[in-house]
Design a protein around this motif. Structure first.
Motif, PDB file in Angstrom:
ATOM      1  N   GLY A  69       0.170  -1.058   0.170  1.00  7.84           N
ATOM      2  CA  GLY A  69       0.264   0.568   0.227  1.00  7.84           C
ATOM      3  C   GLY A  69       0.768   1.256   0.139  1.00  7.84           C
ATOM      4  O   GLY A  69       0.636   2.469   0.194  1.00  7.84           O
ATOM      5  N   ARG A  70       2.209   1.197  -0.521  1.00  9.66           N
ATOM      6  CA  ARG A  70       3.109   2.376  -0.282  1.00  9.66           C
ATOM      7  C   ARG A  70       3.064   2.685  -1.616  1.00  9.66           C
ATOM      8  O   ARG A  70       3.831   2.344  -2.176  1.00  9.66           O
ATOM      9  CB  ARG A  70       4.330   2.091   0.762  1.00  9.66           C
ATOM     10  N   TYR A  71       1.700   3.598  -2.003  1.00  7.95           N
ATOM     11  CA  TYR A  71       2.169   4.012  -3.570  1.00  7.95           C
ATOM     12  C   TYR A  71       2.974   5.341  -3.978  1.00  7.95           C
ATOM     13  O   TYR A  71       3.764   4.613  -5.041  1.00  7.95           O
ATOM     14  CB  TYR A  71       0.552   4.324  -4.140  1.00  7.95           C
ATOM     15  N   ASP A  72       2.931   6.087  -2.971  1.00 13.62           N
ATOM     16  CA  ASP A  72       3.943   6.997  -3.613  1.00 13.62           C
ATOM     17  C   ASP A  72       5.640   6.294  -3.226  1.00 13.62           C
ATOM     18  O   ASP A  72       6.320   6.977  -4.316  1.00 13.62           O
ATOM     19  CB  ASP A  72       3.966   7.665  -2.719  1.00 13.62           C
ATOM     20  N   GLU A  73       5.870   5.524  -2.664  1.00 12.68           N
ATOM     21  CA  GLU A  73       7.364   4.785  -2.900  1.00 12.68           C
ATOM     22  C   GLU A  73       7.535   4.164  -4.679  1.00 12.68           C
ATOM     23  O   GLU A  73       8.476   4.183  -5.191  1.00 12.68           O
ATOM     24  CB  GLU A  73       7.431   4.177  -1.564  1.00 12.68           C
ATOM     25  N   ALA A  74       6.372   3.220  -4.758  1.00 10.63           N
ATOM     26  CA  ALA A  74       6.637   2.442  -5.445  1.00 10.63           C
ATOM     27  C   ALA A  74       6.134   2.897  -7.160  1.00 10.63           C
ATOM     28  O   ALA A  74       7.155   2.515  -7.806  1.00 10.63           O
ATOM     29  CB  ALA A  74       5.236   1.817  -5.662  1.00 10.63           C
ATOM     30  N   LYS A  75       5.568   4.258  -6.665  1.00 12.76           N
ATOM     31  CA  LYS A  75       5.978   5.024  -8.018  1.00 12.76           C
ATOM     32  C   LYS A  75       7.103   5.562  -8.069  1.00 12.76           C
ATOM     33  O   LYS A  75       7.949   6.134  -8.791  1.00 12.76           O
ATOM     34  CB  LYS A  75       4.857   6.556  -7.436  1.00 12.76           C
ATOM     35  N   GLN A  76       7.868   5.703  -7.042  1.00  3.85           N
ATOM     36  CA  GLN A  76       9.518   6.097  -6.932  1.00  3.85           C
ATOM     37  C   GLN A  76      10.210   5.509  -7.284  1.00  3.85           C
ATOM     38  O   GLN A  76      11.168   5.724  -8.544  1.00  3.85           O
ATOM     39  CB  GLN A  76       9.333   7.305  -5.667  1.00  3.85           C
ATOM     40  N   LEU A  77      10.310   4.417  -7.340  1.00  3.91           N
ATOM     41  CA  LEU A  77      10.829   3.436  -8.007  1.00  3.91           C
ATOM     42  C   LEU A  77      10.872   3.175  -9.367  1.00  3.91           C
ATOM     43  O   LEU A  77      11.498   3.520  -9.850  1.00  3.91           O
ATOM     44  CB  LEU A  77      10.411   2.302  -7.453  1.00  3.91           C
ATOM     45  N   LEU A  78       9.252   3.506  -9.530  1.00  4.81           N
ATOM     46  CA  LEU A  78       9.519   3.606 -11.320  1.00  4.81           C
ATOM     47  C   LEU A  78       9.619   4.422 -11.625  1.00  4.81           C
ATOM     48  O   LEU A  78      10.305   4.504 -13.118  1.00  4.81           O
ATOM     49  CB  LEU A  78       7.801   2.924 -11.486  1.00  4.81           C
ATOM     50  N   GLN A  79       9.972   5.560 -11.412  1.00  3.38           N
ATOM     51  CA  GLN A  79      10.697   6.655 -11.819  1.00  3.38           C
ATOM     52  C   GLN A  79      12.056   6.452 -11.968  1.00  3.38           C
ATOM     53  O   GLN A  79      12.430   6.869 -12.835  1.00  3.38           O
ATOM     54  CB  GLN A  79      10.005   8.082 -11.090  1.00  3.38           C
TER      55      GLN A  79
ATOM     56  N   ALA B 119      -1.039   6.903  -9.807  1.00  2.00           N
ATOM     57  CA  ALA B 119      -1.123   8.252  -9.711  1.00  2.00           C
ATOM     58  C   ALA B 119      -2.451   8.886  -9.327  1.00  2.00           C
ATOM     59  O   ALA B 119      -2.684   9.820  -9.012  1.00  2.00           O
ATOM     60  CB  ALA B 119       0.339   9.405 -10.725  1.00  2.00           C
ATOM     61  N   ASN B 120      -2.653   8.006  -9.538  1.00  2.00           N
ATOM     62  CA  ASN B 120      -4.784   7.969  -9.719  1.00  2.00           C
ATOM     63  C   ASN B 120      -5.355   7.329  -8.978  1.00  2.00           C
ATOM     64  O   ASN B 120      -5.526   5.993  -8.378  1.00  2.00           O
ATOM     65  CB  ASN B 120      -5.418   7.219 -11.261  1.00  2.00           C
ATOM     66  N   SER B 121      -5.673   8.097  -7.256  1.00  2.00           N
ATOM     67  CA  SER B 121      -6.245   8.363  -6.451  1.00  2.00           C
ATOM     68  C   SER B 121      -7.586   7.167  -6.496  1.00  2.00           C
ATOM     69  O   SER B 121      -7.872   6.738  -5.942  1.00  2.00           O
ATOM     70  CB  SER B 121      -6.186   8.908  -5.769  1.00  2.00           C
ATOM     71  N   SER B 122      -8.232   7.953  -8.123  1.00  2.00           N
ATOM     72  CA  SER B 122      -9.539   7.073  -7.679  1.00  2.00           C
ATOM     73  C   SER B 122      -9.830   5.823  -8.580  1.00  2.00           C
ATOM     74  O   SER B 122     -10.667   5.421  -8.692  1.00  2.00           O
ATOM     75  CB  SER B 122     -10.413   8.199  -8.913  1.00  2.00           C
ATOM     76  N   GLU B 123      -8.470   5.001  -8.653  1.00  2.90           N
ATOM     77  CA  GLU B 123      -8.270   3.365  -9.566  1.00  2.90           C
ATOM     78  C   GLU B 123      -8.568   3.300  -7.931  1.00  2.90           C
ATOM     79  O   GLU B 123      -7.653   3.332  -6.959  1.00  2.90           O
ATOM     80  CB  GLU B 123      -7.307   3.341  -9.926  1.00  2.90           C
ATOM     81  N   SER B 124      -9.299   1.984  -8.050  1.00  4.33           N
ATOM     82  CA  SER B 124      -9.535   0.812  -7.068  1.00  4.33           C
ATOM     83  C   SER B 124      -7.971   0.396  -6.890  1.00  4.33           C
ATOM     84  O   SER B 124      -6.805   0.090  -7.360  1.00  4.33           O
ATOM     85  CB  SER B 124     -10.414  -0.488  -7.365  1.00  4.33           C
ATOM     86  N   ILE B 125      -8.082  -0.490  -5.399  1.00  2.00           N
ATOM     87  CA  ILE B 125      -6.738  -1.696  -5.063  1.00  2.00           C
ATOM     88  C   ILE B 125      -6.293  -2.512  -6.171  1.00  2.00           C
ATOM     89  O   ILE B 125      -5.173  -2.611  -6.616  1.00  2.00           O
ATOM     90  CB  ILE B 125      -6.246  -1.383  -3.631  1.00  2.00           C
ATOM     91  N   GLU B 126      -7.302  -3.018  -6.569  1.00  2.84           N
ATOM     92  CA  GLU B 126      -7.267  -3.436  -7.639  1.00  2.84           C
ATOM     93  C   GLU B 126      -6.376  -3.699  -9.267  1.00  2.84           C
ATOM     94  O   GLU B 126      -5.527  -4.313  -9.464  1.00  2.84           O
ATOM     95  CB  GLU B 126      -8.281  -4.541  -8.117  1.00  2.84           C
ATOM     96  N   GLN B 127      -7.081  -2.755  -9.355  1.00  2.51           N
ATOM     97  CA  GLN B 127      -6.629  -1.713 -10.505  1.00  2.51           C
ATOM     98  C   GLN B 127      -4.919  -1.148 -10.432  1.00  2.51           C
ATOM     99  O   GLN B 127      -4.509  -1.704 -11.202  1.00  2.51           O
ATOM    100  CB  GLN B 127      -7.026  -0.263 -10.725  1.00  2.51           C
ATOM    101  N   ARG B 128      -4.826  -0.808  -9.533  1.00  2.00           N
ATOM    102  CA  ARG B 128      -3.467  -0.421  -9.177  1.00  2.00           C
ATOM    103  C   ARG B 128      -2.201  -1.801  -8.788  1.00  2.00           C
ATOM    104  O   ARG B 128      -0.976  -1.555  -9.635  1.00  2.00           O
ATOM    105  CB  ARG B 128      -3.392   0.636  -7.953  1.00  2.00           C
TER     106      ARG B 128
END
Length: 263
Positions: free
Chosen positions: A46-56, A92-101
């Protein structure tokens, strides 16, 4: 004999250096594969910001690797770029569900593994959940429950979409096109009135295609380069032993001949 020994030693050194050279070339890909896995672990937590940073960060390292080695095919570049951008946008899209992410990050992770892995790719481990979801589609179709059939088919299509980019890199294009065409046909005509028998016939054919897809890549085969080293090394050893044996036989024969001549 000295010349043969020199050739033998040169071949052995070459065989020892070749795997090391291959390993050095694979170091960069290994790093990219590790980053993609770390990003997935962050997303799972659930650490989406960190996951996004890793992808960047992955994007920066990928640009370096591609500029240095140019080791990616056009298909790999295209599919990896698309899955990477999709994962970034989803996180980055907070409107998407956990499953979609999760699905978007898993798709990217499987693509990177498919490019990096020389053996059994990770996407083949999706066989059980995908075949289980497909079995539920068949069960719903056989009972004639239209609403349940729609729901189960959507669930199956979602799971299949996770591995679709990876199989495009791993499976012959003809087989992928055949499989995708059959899935598209079933999806497109899901609302058409038809007999249960006709629907089941289409689903049974698709089941055979899916089984064929996984059966073709679930055997974890040894690295071909490893077999090449083993075979080549074995051949050299056999040739060396044969040559030494022949030299020994020849020496003994000449010695016996000399002894007889003396007598």
């Amino acid at each position: 004999m000295k010349l043969f020994r020199s050739i033998f030693m040169a071949l052995l050194i070459f065989l020892m250096i070749s795997p090391l050279h291959s390993s050095a070339e694979g170091t960069s890909l290994s790093e990219l594969d590790s980053i993609s896995d770390e990003a997935l672990q962050m997303a799972k937590s659930g650490r989406y910001d960190e996951a996004k940073q890793l992808l960047q960060y992955f994007s920066d390292k990928f640009a370096e690797v591609n500029a240095r080695n140019r080791s990616f095919t056009m298909d790999e570049l295209r599919i990896l770029t698309v899955s990477h951008e999709s994962a970034l946008q989803s996180l980055a899209n907070s409107s998407e569900s956990i499953e979609q992410r999760m699905n978007s990050v898993i798709t990217f992770r499987l693509v990177m593994d498919t490019i990096y892995s020389q053996h059994q790719p990770l996407w083949t481990e999706m066989e059980k959940p995908i075949m289980s979801a497909f079995q539920q589609v068949q069960d719903a179709a056989s009972t004639g429950d239209a609403e349940e059939y729609q729901t189960r088919l959507n669930q199956f299509l979602t799971k299949y979409s996770i591995i679709q980019p990876s199989i495009k890199l791993d499976v012959p294009v003809e087989k992928v096109q055949q499989l995708d065409s059959r899935i598209t046909f079933i999806d497109r005509y899901r609302n058409e009135d038809g007999s249960v028998k006709e629907t089941m016939n289409e689903l049974n054919t698709l089941e055979n295609d899916l089984e064929d897809l996984f059966d073709g890549l679930t055997e974890d085969e040894a690295d071909p380069s490893l077999w090449w080293v083993i075979t080549t090394t074995g051949s050299i050893i056999i040739l060396t032993l044969s040559y030494v044996g022949w030299r020994k036989y020849r020496g003994e024969s000449q010695h016996s001949k000399s002894e007889r001549q003396k007598d």
